[in-house]
Write an enzyme that holds these catalytic residues in place. Structure first.
Site, PDB file in Angstrom:
ATOM      1  N   TYR A  74       0.826  -1.212   0.000  1.00 45.54           N
ATOM      2  CA  TYR A  74       0.000   0.000   0.000  1.00 45.54           C
ATOM      3  C   TYR A  74       0.857   1.256   0.000  1.00 45.54           C
ATOM      4  O   TYR A  74       0.515   2.256  -0.642  1.00 45.54           O
ATOM      5  CB  TYR A  74      -0.924  -0.006   1.219  1.00 45.54           C
ATOM      6  CG  TYR A  74      -1.941   1.118   1.211  1.00 45.54           C
ATOM      7  CD1 TYR A  74      -3.172   0.960   0.585  1.00 45.54           C
ATOM      8  CD2 TYR A  74      -1.655   2.340   1.812  1.00 45.54           C
ATOM      9  CE1 TYR A  74      -4.101   1.991   0.553  1.00 45.54           C
ATOM     10  CE2 TYR A  74      -2.579   3.377   1.802  1.00 45.54           C
ATOM     11  CZ  TYR A  74      -3.796   3.200   1.168  1.00 45.54           C
ATOM     12  OH  TYR A  74      -4.714   4.227   1.137  1.00 45.54           O
ATOM     13  N   PHE A 136      -6.138  21.142 -24.136  1.00 42.42           N
ATOM     14  CA  PHE A 136      -7.009  20.074 -24.585  1.00 42.42           C
ATOM     15  C   PHE A 136      -8.189  19.976 -23.639  1.00 42.42           C
ATOM     16  O   PHE A 136      -8.272  20.673 -22.631  1.00 42.42           O
ATOM     17  CB  PHE A 136      -6.272  18.747 -24.736  1.00 42.42           C
ATOM     18  CG  PHE A 136      -7.038  17.784 -25.609  1.00 42.42           C
ATOM     19  CD1 PHE A 136      -7.376  18.136 -26.902  1.00 42.42           C
ATOM     20  CD2 PHE A 136      -7.457  16.561 -25.132  1.00 42.42           C
ATOM     21  CE1 PHE A 136      -8.122  17.278 -27.716  1.00 42.42           C
ATOM     22  CE2 PHE A 136      -8.192  15.696 -25.936  1.00 42.42           C
ATOM     23  CZ  PHE A 136      -8.519  16.060 -27.223  1.00 42.42           C
ATOM     24  N   ASP A 137      -9.129  19.102 -23.956  1.00 39.07           N
ATOM     25  CA  ASP A 137     -10.447  19.170 -23.321  1.00 39.07           C
ATOM     26  C   ASP A 137     -10.426  19.049 -21.803  1.00 39.07           C
ATOM     27  O   ASP A 137     -11.000  19.881 -21.101  1.00 39.07           O
ATOM     28  CB  ASP A 137     -11.402  18.141 -23.948  1.00 39.07           C
ATOM     29  CG  ASP A 137     -10.877  16.715 -23.943  1.00 39.07           C
ATOM     30  OD1 ASP A 137      -9.805  16.470 -23.367  1.00 39.07           O
ATOM     31  OD2 ASP A 137     -11.548  15.837 -24.519  1.00 39.07           O
ATOM     32  N   ASP A 227       2.179  19.697 -20.670  1.00 41.30           N
ATOM     33  CA  ASP A 227       1.178  18.667 -20.945  1.00 41.30           C
ATOM     34  C   ASP A 227       1.856  17.650 -21.857  1.00 41.30           C
ATOM     35  O   ASP A 227       2.070  17.901 -23.041  1.00 41.30           O
ATOM     36  CB  ASP A 227      -0.047  19.290 -21.614  1.00 41.30           C
ATOM     37  CG  ASP A 227      -1.167  18.281 -21.822  1.00 41.30           C
ATOM     38  OD1 ASP A 227      -0.876  17.090 -21.990  1.00 41.30           O
ATOM     39  OD2 ASP A 227      -2.341  18.690 -21.831  1.00 41.30           O
ATOM     40  N   ALA A 229       1.407  14.285 -22.883  1.00 44.11           N
ATOM     41  CA  ALA A 229       0.826  13.044 -23.401  1.00 44.11           C
ATOM     42  C   ALA A 229       1.611  12.488 -24.582  1.00 44.11           C
ATOM     43  O   ALA A 229       1.778  11.280 -24.716  1.00 44.11           O
ATOM     44  CB  ALA A 229      -0.628  13.276 -23.791  1.00 44.11           C
ATOM     45  N   LYS A 270      -0.916   7.558 -23.831  1.00 44.86           N
ATOM     46  CA  LYS A 270      -0.537   7.884 -25.197  1.00 44.86           C
ATOM     47  C   LYS A 270       0.895   7.407 -25.453  1.00 44.86           C
ATOM     48  O   LYS A 270       1.126   6.224 -25.642  1.00 44.86           O
ATOM     49  CB  LYS A 270      -0.688   9.379 -25.466  1.00 44.86           C
ATOM     50  CG  LYS A 270      -2.135   9.841 -25.683  1.00 44.86           C
ATOM     51  CD  LYS A 270      -2.900  10.012 -24.406  1.00 44.86           C
ATOM     52  CE  LYS A 270      -4.228  10.717 -24.597  1.00 44.86           C
ATOM     53  NZ  LYS A 270      -4.987  10.833 -23.329  1.00 44.86           N
ATOM     54  N   HIS A 463     -18.888  16.940 -25.069  1.00 45.62           N
ATOM     55  CA  HIS A 463     -18.751  16.021 -26.205  1.00 45.62           C
ATOM     56  C   HIS A 463     -18.718  14.556 -25.789  1.00 45.62           C
ATOM     57  O   HIS A 463     -19.018  13.673 -26.586  1.00 45.62           O
ATOM     58  CB  HIS A 463     -17.501  16.367 -27.025  1.00 45.62           C
ATOM     59  CG  HIS A 463     -16.240  16.450 -26.223  1.00 45.62           C
ATOM     60  ND1 HIS A 463     -16.030  17.425 -25.283  1.00 45.62           N
ATOM     61  CD2 HIS A 463     -15.126  15.680 -26.209  1.00 45.62           C
ATOM     62  CE1 HIS A 463     -14.842  17.270 -24.736  1.00 45.62           C
ATOM     63  NE2 HIS A 463     -14.284  16.204 -25.265  1.00 45.62           N
TER      64      HIS A 463
END
Length: 485
Positions: A74, A136-137, A227, A229, A270, A463
């Site tokens: 854990y 991005f979203d 960011d 990804a 990604k 979306h």
């Protein structure tokens, strides 16, 4: 092998997944039941799934084997330290928090950086603005739910599908500084450098631009978050296009890239190739206060900081995937596959954004000029493509961009794009040929494709779960009203 004109995939296929073939009648009923939203289709009803490359691709033998090394303790798991060591080696960042995916990192760091700016720089929460080359979203969504305006400062050529440029994902540096000064530097809690820039068509950002952004941010005391990804794809484009980096390895370029940020948030689904996982990391001890606050939120929202929503085996797999995703031949094949698809579409007159990483982006506004932005031409195109060929794709346009939280008005989108996202090592050239042929059939019937309107519209990230219906073509007066809005 470098002298061969056609090189095959740099992998062997050992396991396959059967897929179902369906009829046009079946698909028309399925998309109708899904509220004209491809996100709501059952995956078994999709023949070629190009909705996303997020956790949908293949993984390597080494990644699968690494799962067996997981320490499921854990707290203090050795698998956490294997992941933290990989982060330090690849990015040069000292402080690591694993998360279940990218939005897990965003929901933690965004409120912490806002709180820090308020405490140390006197940020006015009624005036705060976060800046990016393009949010991005989910990053935009988490920014907005924290009552912060998300503003994009992209270059003029970024969304012009008639223009090719080496780094269409770059920040417009003049607009960036103007936006900082307009808001007041103290009211900008963070800047997000998105690599590659997904919403602009998977377009790369240069080292020179990232460095200039970081220097400007440091001048005004604003932290920069990368960011990340698609960090490896961005490094590949830098190697191929930016002066001075031709002889650098992907690993060397990646390490250099991350000198120009204070932290990184990553959907590891990604370029790190895992089915589930994310990272939130900070450069060094100078961000220990932010790291400490983020660890506290991690316990509340993700899990104990040394597992953060991931099992031990998943952390081991992620540590391997970060390295495997940077393989030169892998990146070359993947980006060439995108270029093959874009070239095939362009040859038949389907206008696309310049080939970038991870996806082909079709200019739906040009293919369906009779559908105004307010009736979502790219989303309508996604529905038509599914009806014709069972291919699932996703809109990157007005529907994704959403409304101004303050006024409720639809944001003006710079381009109406349909993203055909290619999962890693999943589809072959024959699949790409099928997609190209499907667009020929769509193009022949393009004038009859109808726009869409909401029957259900969520307030945030609409979306994903919205439901829509087809509407009759807009009149000239309606088009003018939409343009004015």
């Amino acid at each position: 092998m470098e002298n061969f004109k056609h090189l095959p995939e740099p992998f062997r296929i050992r396991v396959v997944e059967p897929v179902k073939r369906t009829t046009r009648e079946y698909r028309e009923e399925a998309i109708l039941k899904a509220g004209m939203n491809p996100f709501l289709l059952d995956s078994e009803d999709v023949f070629i799934d190009l909705l996303t490359d997020s956790g949908t691709g293949s993984i390597t033998q080494q990644m699968q084997a690494a799962m067996l090394l997981g320490d499921e303790a854990y707290s203090g798991s050795r698998s956490y330290y294997a992941l933290a060591d990989a982060v330090k080696e690849i990015f040069g960042y000292e402080l690591t928090i694993p998360t279940h995916q990218g939005r897990g990192a965003e929901q933690i760091y965004i409120p912490v950086l806002i709180k820090k700016a308020e405490k140390e720089r006197g940020l006015d929460r009624t005036k705060m603005v976060a800046l990016s080359n393009y949010f991005f979203d989910t990053t935009q969504g988490h920014t907005q739910v924290n009552c912060c305006v998300a503003k994009n400062v992209y270059t003029d050529e970024a969304f012009d599908t008639a223009v090719n440029a080496d780094f269409k994902g770059n920040f417009d540096l003049v607009k960036l500084e103007e936006a900082i000064l307009e808001a007041g530097p103290n009211n900008v809690p963070y800047i997000v450098s998105t690599i590659t820039c997904n919403s602009a068509g998977g377009q790369p950002v240069s080292i020179a631009n990232l460095k200039a952004v970081y220097e400007l941010a440091q001048k005004h005391g604003i932290p920069v978050i990368m960011d990340s990804a698609r960090f490896a794809e961005n490094a590949y484009f830098i190697q191929q296009r930016e002066e001075g980096f031709k002889d650098w390895t992907i690993e060397e370029i990646t390490y250099e890239t991350y000198k120009y940020a204070d932290g990184l948030a990553m959907s590891a689904k990604k370029d790190a190739m895992v089915q589930m996982g994310g990272l939130l990391c900070f450069k060094d001890e100078s961000f220990m206060d932010v790291y400490t606050e983020c660890r506290t939120l991690c316990v509340v929202q993700e899990g104990f900081p040394t597992y953060g929503g991931l099992e031990g085996g998943a952390m081991e797999r992620l540590a391997v995937g970060l390295r495997d995703g940077m393989r030169q031949e892998w990146l070359a094949y993947r980006i060439n596959q995108i270029e093959y698809l874009v070239n095939g579409l362009e040859e038949m007159g389907v206008v696309c954004q310049q080939a970038g990483g991870h996806a082909a982006f079709v200019d739906a506004g040009k293919l369906l000029p009779h559908i105004p932005a307010g009736q979502f031409p790219a989303h309508a195109l996604a529905c038509e493509l599914y009806k014709v060929a069972g291919i699932r794709a996703v809109e990157i346009g007005s529907m994704l961009l959403g409304r101004d939280p303050a006024t409720g008005k639809q944001h003006k989108c710079p381009a109406e794009l349909l993203r055909l996202t290619i999962p890693r090592a999943t589809y072959t050239q024959t699949h790409m040929d099928y997609v190209i042929e499907a667009f020929q059939k769509v193009k022949e019937n393009a004038k009859n494709v109808k726009g869409l309107d909401f029957t259900y519209e969520p307030a945030v990230l609409r979306h994903f779960t919205a439901r829509l219906k087809e509407v009759e073509p807009a009149t000239a007066t309606q088009k003018e009203a939409v343009a004015e809005a």
